[in-house]
Design a protein around this motif. Structure first.
Motif, PDB file in Angstrom:
ATOM      1  N   ARG A   1      -7.177  -0.527  -0.600  1.00 18.29           N
ATOM      2  CA  ARG A   1      -5.841  -0.360  -0.008  1.00 18.29           C
ATOM      3  C   ARG A   1      -4.863   0.254  -1.006  1.00 18.29           C
ATOM      4  N   LYS A   2      -4.962  -0.145  -2.279  1.00 18.60           N
ATOM      5  CA  LYS A   2      -4.033   0.367  -3.284  1.00 18.60           C
ATOM      6  C   LYS A   2      -4.218   1.863  -3.538  1.00 18.60           C
TER       7      LYS A   2
ATOM      8  N   ARG B   1      -0.716   1.237   0.809  1.00 21.58           N
ATOM      9  CA  ARG B   1      -0.497   0.334  -0.322  1.00 21.58           C
ATOM     10  C   ARG B   1       0.873  -0.347  -0.282  1.00 21.58           C
TER      11      ARG B   1
END
Length: 782
Positions: free
Chosen positions: A149-150, A155
């Motif tokens: 996700r980051k 994010r």
């Protein structure tokens, strides 16, 4: 005796963003194995320990029962002594320098998510950003690998408690679903007009009302903005054409609510149905049912409609009203400019084009247009490769050294680039026609992002022979700035044939038949009707359509009557029949004749595409075109499907290469016109003649050079009438015939051929092995 062992498994391919780690976790628990799984820059790494029999069974299940969207392309397994693991876990992702793994394309909403979307009792009811491990955005939101996700545009959206619980629940289909979100914590949608946010309770319901009123709305999707209007409202469609500055007769694509509705407007076979319902969810070219209530202005002079189904939750919500069964959905850009993807850009560029803008705050990192496919025979054929297919790599065994690190920059029309490394060739999404600064910047941006995503630093750059293509100029500028980067010029039609060979994993000499509109030849003329003996290293030109002047050069591609004058001049002994002079104007015809006689801006061409244009003009279908290949397309649409006649032609085998005289075709057409034969029959006879020509020349070449494999490439082979007939005809003659499927037959596939040719030539010359070029830099790119 039970043997305990530990295994380390490394998997590369489409193994991130497709639910692979959750699958491995559940599988390990079912086999009572302990250890861990992690995403890395080189793929997925698994370590498990337990009974040897269970480890072996686990490994086989990983290979044979992986998630539907996963593709394992490379795998290794090593065995070690156990270390005493007592649980199984998903570990933090690991970045491995200079390693990469392919990333998945975006996937259409799955049925489970759709059922939640329409369930009044579900907490995500009506939420336009539903997704799970089996569907949703991937390529368009990924900024770097590993896929976490980051490293995506999600994010900045912190998951709420309920979404976090789903993310960590091994029994939930959102277990480690990176774009997971809900109305509490995820992206939101709003409506914008005239510089302000429109206040309303439900922006999507408001948008539906606006569309009913005949307005044009820009809708932010998964890979960029669409311009949408009611497809049954002819006036709204005309306004959209005008505001977008779109060619008036270029067909629009439409979105229909469901597969049952598609069947009301179009004929749909089982294969077409499966593609429409696939996770790629492309635009599919379907034959219209007649009479068809979709107005002619949507796809004029065409037997086919480009149709897609909703592929995001937002689309399904927009299509919920029975009063709007069909929406025109076209790329939100002004003519010839790149697809708009950012909110600020939309607010800046689209007022005056769209009445309203429906936007959201999930950023799009990689813009990606809709893909277009057609089914010919029983084979899917990609016409435009983008969403749902890119950036899925082309893979094939190229020997111990694999590919070299090559950047290929393609041609000009239907631009793509291709980056290769090891046994992967990453063919970009469709970028548009590389004819202006805006598209060139998009082109540079795409190259930079692919380089970063797949950790490729090219040592070589391959480009077309044409000196005036922006792609060629770009390649030469880059090599001038980077002395360690070597450039290789690749002939256009050789690249066409090799792209077909590479897609079909053919690495031997073939008869390549390349028919298209324009390609710069090694003799400085414009090629396009070519019969080549070709392999990855080189080619020999065996036969081609005899050269004929192309008065006005590029202008002739937009005004087919110019090619008609050229062919009539040759067919009628320098005298243009009076009826044509009346049609085109005496002064204009005189100018064209003078240009040809004096060699003024009249390059010689062997182009099959220009022959199609000439015939379309001669029989009165189209003297000028609004969009590329329009004359040839309408000539095909005109053809009577059950006609067996054909015209004459002559193959001069005393020249080298052989010359194919097409003037008898023109004379035959004039004779038919003089006796009142209708245009549909003339069109069919012309197509039949091209088919007979291909068959006869293929036989002659096989007889002389003993080659039995045929590769068909070039935009002309997107002609359904032609390909449906010529392929079985050649196969009936004992030829093994290869055509395109995953890679476009048009210039969208050129860059793949360039990569393969350059890589093979370099190896042949120097025995070169691959390394990564640390010095490569792309100036002017973000």
């Amino acid at each position: 005796m039970i043997v305990q062992i530990r295994a380390r498994i490394i998997l590369n391919g489409i193994v991130q963003g497709v639910g692979f780690r959750p699958f491995v976790h559940r599988l390990a628990e079912s086999f009572h194995l302990f250890g861990w799984v992690a995403n890395t820059s080189q793929g997925v790494i698994i370590e498990v320990e337990g009974d040897r029999e269970c480890v072996d069974g686990f490994y086989q299940q990983v290979l044979n029962s992986s998630p539907p969207m996963a593709t394992i392309m490379r795998r290794t397994i090593e065995f070690f002594p156990t270390i005493g693991s007592v649980s199984f876990e998903i570990r933090e992702s690991v970045i491995c320098p200079d390693e990469f793994t392919p990333v998945p394309p975006d996937m259409a909403i799955c049925n489970d998510c759709y059922q939640e979307l329409i369930d009044l009792n579900n907490r995500r009811y009506g939420y336009p950003f539903i997704n799970c491990t089996n569907c949703g955005p991937r390529f368009t939101i990924i900024q770097a690998t590993p896929y976490d996700r980051k490293n995506t545009t999600m994010r900045d959206f912190k998951m709420c408690q309920e979404c976090e619980a789903e993310y960590n629940d091994i029994t939930n289909r959102r277990y480690h679903a990176e774009p997971n979100a809900c109305p509490v914590c995820g992206p939101e949608v709003w409506l914008w007009r005239d510089g302000i946010r429109v206040e309303c309770d439900d922006p999507i319901r408001k948008t539906i009302g606006i569309l009913k009123d005949g307005c044009i709305v820009a809708v932010k999707g998964i890979g960029g903005f669409h311009l949408a209007c009611n497809a049954l409202d002819s006036e709204a469609v005309k306004r959209l054409q005008e505001r977008k500055r779109r060619e008036k007769e270029k067909p629009f694509a439409i979105m229909l609510r469901d597969i049952e509705r598609v069947g009301q407007y179009c004929k749909v076979n089982e294969h077409e149905r499966d593609i429409l319902l696939s996770t790629a969810s492309p635009i599919v070219l379907l034959k219209k049912r007649l009479p068809c209530s979709i107005p002619d202005v949507v796809a004029p002079n065409n037997r086919y409609l480009g149709v897609m189904l909703p592929y995001t939750p937002l689309h399904y919500l927009l299509m919920a009203d029975e009063e709007i069964p069909a929406l025109v959905m076209t790329s939100a850009n002004l003519s010839d400019e790149p697809l708009i993807k950012d909110n600020n850009e939309a607010m800046d560029r689209l007022p005056g084009v769209a009445d309203y803008i429906l936007m959201h705050n999930r950023d799009i990192h990689n813009r990606c247009d809709d893909s277009v496919v057609q089914v010919i025979g029983d084979k899917e054929m990609i016409v435009r490769r983008a969403r749902g297919y890119a950036p899925y790599p082309i893979t094939f065994d190229t020997g111990a050294n694999h590919f070299l690190s090559v950047l290929a920059v393609g041609a000009e029309l239907k631009s793509t680039f291709c980056l290769s490394h090891r046994n992967f060739a990453f063919l970009s999404q469709h970028l548009g026609d590389l004819k202006n600064l805006e598209t060139l910047e998009f082109f540079k941006e795409g190259i930079k992002r692919y380089q970063r995503l797949f950790q490729i630093k090219p040592e070589f750059i391959a480009h077309d022979l044409h000196p005036d293509y922006l792609s060629t100029r770009f390649a030469l500028e880059i090599t001038a700035q980077n002395p360690n980067l070597k450039n290789h010029a690749i002939q256009h039609h050789h690249a066409h044939i090799v792209s077909c060979m590479a897609e079909n994993s053919i690495d031997e000499r073939v008869l390549g038949i390349a028919l298209d509109g324009i390609g710069y030849g090694t003799d400085g003329h414009i090629w396009g009707g070519e019969f080549l003996l070709a392999d990855y290293s080189g080619f020999e030109r065996i036969a081609h359509l005899k050269y004929i002047p192309m008065p006005g050069a590029d202008l002739a591609t937009k005004q087919p009557w110019r090619m008609a004058v050229s062919y009539l001049y040759a067919a009628c002994g320098g005298i243009i029949p009076p009826g044509f002079i009346e049609r085109w104007g005496s002064e204009r015809v005189k100018i064209i004749i003078k240009m040809m006689e004096q060699g003024l801006n009249s390059p010689l061409t062997s182009s099959a595409g220009r022959l199609f244009d000439a015939v379309a003009s001669i029989i009165g279908i189209r003297d000028e075109v609004d969009y590329e290949a329009q004359a040839a397309i309408e000539l095909e649409m005109m053809a009577e499907e059950h006609c067996n006649g054909e015209y004459g032609f002559f193959v001069d085998q005393d020249t080298k290469p052989w010359g194919i005289d097409t003037i008898p075709i023109i004379r035959g057409i004039l004779n038919d016109m003089g006796t009142g034969v209708v245009s549909s029959i003339i069109s069919a006879r012309f197509h039949n003649t091209i088919i007979a020509m291909i068959q006869q020349i293929s036989r002659l070449i096989r007889e002389r050079w003993m080659v039995n494999k045929v590769a068909l490439s070039g935009g002309v082979f997107q002609n359904r009438y032609l390909l449906e007939r010529v392929k079985p005809l050649l196969e009936g003659d004992g030829f093994i015939v290869f055509s395109h499927s995953r890679v476009p037959a048009n210039d969208g596939g050129i860059s793949l051929g360039q990569v393969v040719i350059a890589s093979r030539r370099i190896k042949n010359v120097s025995g070169y092995t691959c390394k990564n070029n640390e010095d490569f830099r792309l100036s002017g790119s973000r």
